[in-house]
Design a protein around this motif. Structure first.
Motif, mmCIF file in Angstrom:
data_model
loop_
_atom_site.group_PDB
_atom_site.id
_atom_site.type_symbol
_atom_site.label_atom_id
_atom_site.label_comp_id
_atom_site.label_asym_id
_atom_site.label_seq_id
_atom_site.Cartn_x
_atom_site.Cartn_y
_atom_site.Cartn_z
ATOM 1 N N THR A 160 -51.948 -27.840 -79.552
ATOM 2 C CA THR A 160 -51.832 -27.162 -78.264
ATOM 3 C C THR A 160 -51.989 -28.144 -77.113
ATOM 4 O OG1 THR A 160 -52.759 -25.137 -79.215
ATOM 5 C CG2 THR A 160 -52.732 -25.305 -76.811
ATOM 6 N N TYR A 162 -51.927 -28.298 -72.696
ATOM 7 C CA TYR A 162 -52.125 -27.393 -71.563
ATOM 8 C C TYR A 162 -51.393 -27.851 -70.305
ATOM 9 C CZ TYR A 162 -55.603 -25.163 -74.485
ATOM 10 O OH TYR A 162 -56.226 -24.488 -75.524
ATOM 11 N N GLU A 223 -47.620 -25.948 -79.296
ATOM 12 C CA GLU A 223 -47.670 -24.783 -78.414
ATOM 13 C C GLU A 223 -47.994 -25.265 -77.012
ATOM 14 O OE1 GLU A 223 -49.631 -20.301 -78.182
ATOM 15 O OE2 GLU A 223 -50.518 -21.817 -79.506
ATOM 16 N N LYS A 225 -49.060 -24.636 -73.407
ATOM 17 C CA LYS A 225 -49.728 -23.673 -72.542
ATOM 18 C C LYS A 225 -49.890 -24.259 -71.139
ATOM 19 C CE LYS A 225 -52.281 -21.289 -76.214
ATOM 20 N NZ LYS A 225 -53.622 -20.847 -76.693
ATOM 21 N N GLU A 228 -53.596 -21.348 -66.681
ATOM 22 C CA GLU A 228 -54.402 -20.149 -66.887
ATOM 23 C C GLU A 228 -55.121 -20.199 -68.230
ATOM 24 O OE1 GLU A 228 -55.166 -17.942 -64.603
ATOM 25 O OE2 GLU A 228 -53.929 -19.149 -63.249
ATOM 26 N N GLU A 229 -54.403 -20.625 -69.263
ATOM 27 C CA GLU A 229 -55.038 -20.772 -70.579
ATOM 28 C C GLU A 229 -56.075 -21.886 -70.559
ATOM 29 O OE1 GLU A 229 -50.804 -19.281 -71.407
ATOM 30 O OE2 GLU A 229 -51.772 -20.716 -70.058
ATOM 31 N N LYS A 231 -57.960 -22.693 -68.034
ATOM 32 C CA LYS A 231 -59.163 -22.175 -67.378
ATOM 33 C C LYS A 231 -60.082 -21.505 -68.396
ATOM 34 C CE LYS A 231 -57.180 -21.448 -62.768
ATOM 35 N NZ LYS A 231 -56.740 -20.420 -61.771
ATOM 36 N N GLN A 232 -59.491 -20.793 -69.352
ATOM 37 C CA GLN A 232 -60.288 -20.144 -70.396
ATOM 38 C C GLN A 232 -61.003 -21.191 -71.254
ATOM 39 O OE1 GLN A 232 -57.662 -17.513 -72.578
ATOM 40 N NE2 GLN A 232 -56.821 -16.631 -70.698
ATOM 41 N N LEU A 233 -60.301 -22.287 -71.541
ATOM 42 C CA LEU A 233 -60.902 -23.366 -72.312
ATOM 43 C C LEU A 233 -62.070 -23.991 -71.553
ATOM 44 C CD1 LEU A 233 -60.634 -25.157 -74.897
ATOM 45 C CD2 LEU A 233 -59.176 -26.676 -73.543
#
Length: 302
Positions: A160, A162, A223, A225, A228-229, A231-233
């Protein structure tokens, strides 16, 4: 006045990935190595092993004098928190009082007018070192290859990224350490007022996933990303104890990667052969060294 025959080198962060390797790379060289720790039991252990261990707490400038007394050259690598500003400023002041002749600082790979917060912190430290009058050498590493086998390890046959399809340059921490050690041994006569750039190869996420697939024999996909994703991390990192100022600054890094303000992160600027007289480690070589870790992680289901 520096002892040109056996200069004393103070290595900060000697328990970390880079600092530990710097100490190892200095072994057998015509230098004296001083290692510091903020843990007194570690200092005592170092001394029992016949090493020059000194107590130093970067958050307590009163511990600097005894640690720096008699030191000629300093390897400066502070922790990844906003506290690096105060820590570095006060340490440089103490180094000047102690008569240190050369500081080798590990900074960041950035343009001079960057607006990313934690990149700017490093640049302020660099300017303060330069203003001190002590001879300096700045190292500018791009993204550590170690990120691939730590924060961004593949899971469920998926790597992944980001910052979508953006490219970024990579450097192995072992090469950063080797460069730092060589500069510390050579001294300011050769390396004073030099900026060295350490970005060996440039890849996007799909290219990293392809390299992983070739090395492991697994079919690893990428993948892509976005912020926004990410920020979750970051929220997860902070909940696990990461410095909130530093962790949050990474959101700005990803934002600027995506909007183009940090497109220079894709650049290849590789000064390693000039300093070490050998090629830098490639991403493929690094992945091969960590093949077992990649296979084990990529095979896990999230």
């Amino acid at each position: 006045m520096e002892n040109n025959q056996y200069p004393t080198i103070l290595v900060l962060g000697a328990s970390g990935t880079i600092g530990k390797q710097v100490v190892k790379d200095l072994e057998g060289k015509a230098v004296k190595v001083r290692i510091t720790s903020r843990k007194q039991d570690v200092v005592e252990q170092l001394r029992s092993e016949g090493k020059d261990g000194r107590y130093l707490d970067l958050d307590d400038p009163q511990t600097f004098a005894l640690a720096l007394a008699g030191v000629d050259r300093v390897f400066l690598l502070t922790g990844y928190t906003v506290g690096m500003l105060t820590q570095s400023k006060t340490l440089v002041d103490a180094a000047k009082k102690a008569g240190v002749s050369h500081i080798v600082h590990v900074g960041v790979f950035a343009e001079w007018d960057t607006t990313d917060a934690h990149f700017a912190w490093h640049q302020m430290i660099e300017k303060y070192i330069e203003a001190s009058g002590i001879a300096w050498t700045h190292l500018h590493p791009n993204m550590f290859m170690e990120a691939i086998t730590s924060a961004y390890l593949p899971k469920n046959l998926t790597y992944t990224t980001y910052w979508e399809d953006r490219r970024v340059g990579y450097i192995a921490s072992s090469d950063i350490a080797a460069v730092a050690a060589k500069i510390l041994v050579d001294g300011p006569q050769r390396h004073a007022s030099k900026d060295y750039w350490l970005s060996v190869e440039s890849h996007n996420g799909k290219e990293i996933a392809q390299l992983m697939s070739e090395v492991t024999g697994l079919e690893i996909k990428c993948e892509e990303k976005g912020v926004e994703e990410f920020k979750q991390l970051i929220e997860a990192w902070i909940s696990e104890g990461a410095d909130s100022w530093y962790a949050s600054a990474n959101i700005e890094f990803v934002t600027q990667m995506l909007d183009g303000r940090m497109s220079y992160m894709s650049m290849v600027q590789n000064d390693i052969p000039y300093i070490l007289g050998r090629p830098a480690k490639t991403v493929r070589e690094y992945l091969l060294e960590n093949k077992d870790v990649l296979v084990a992680s990529a095979s896990q289901k999230e």
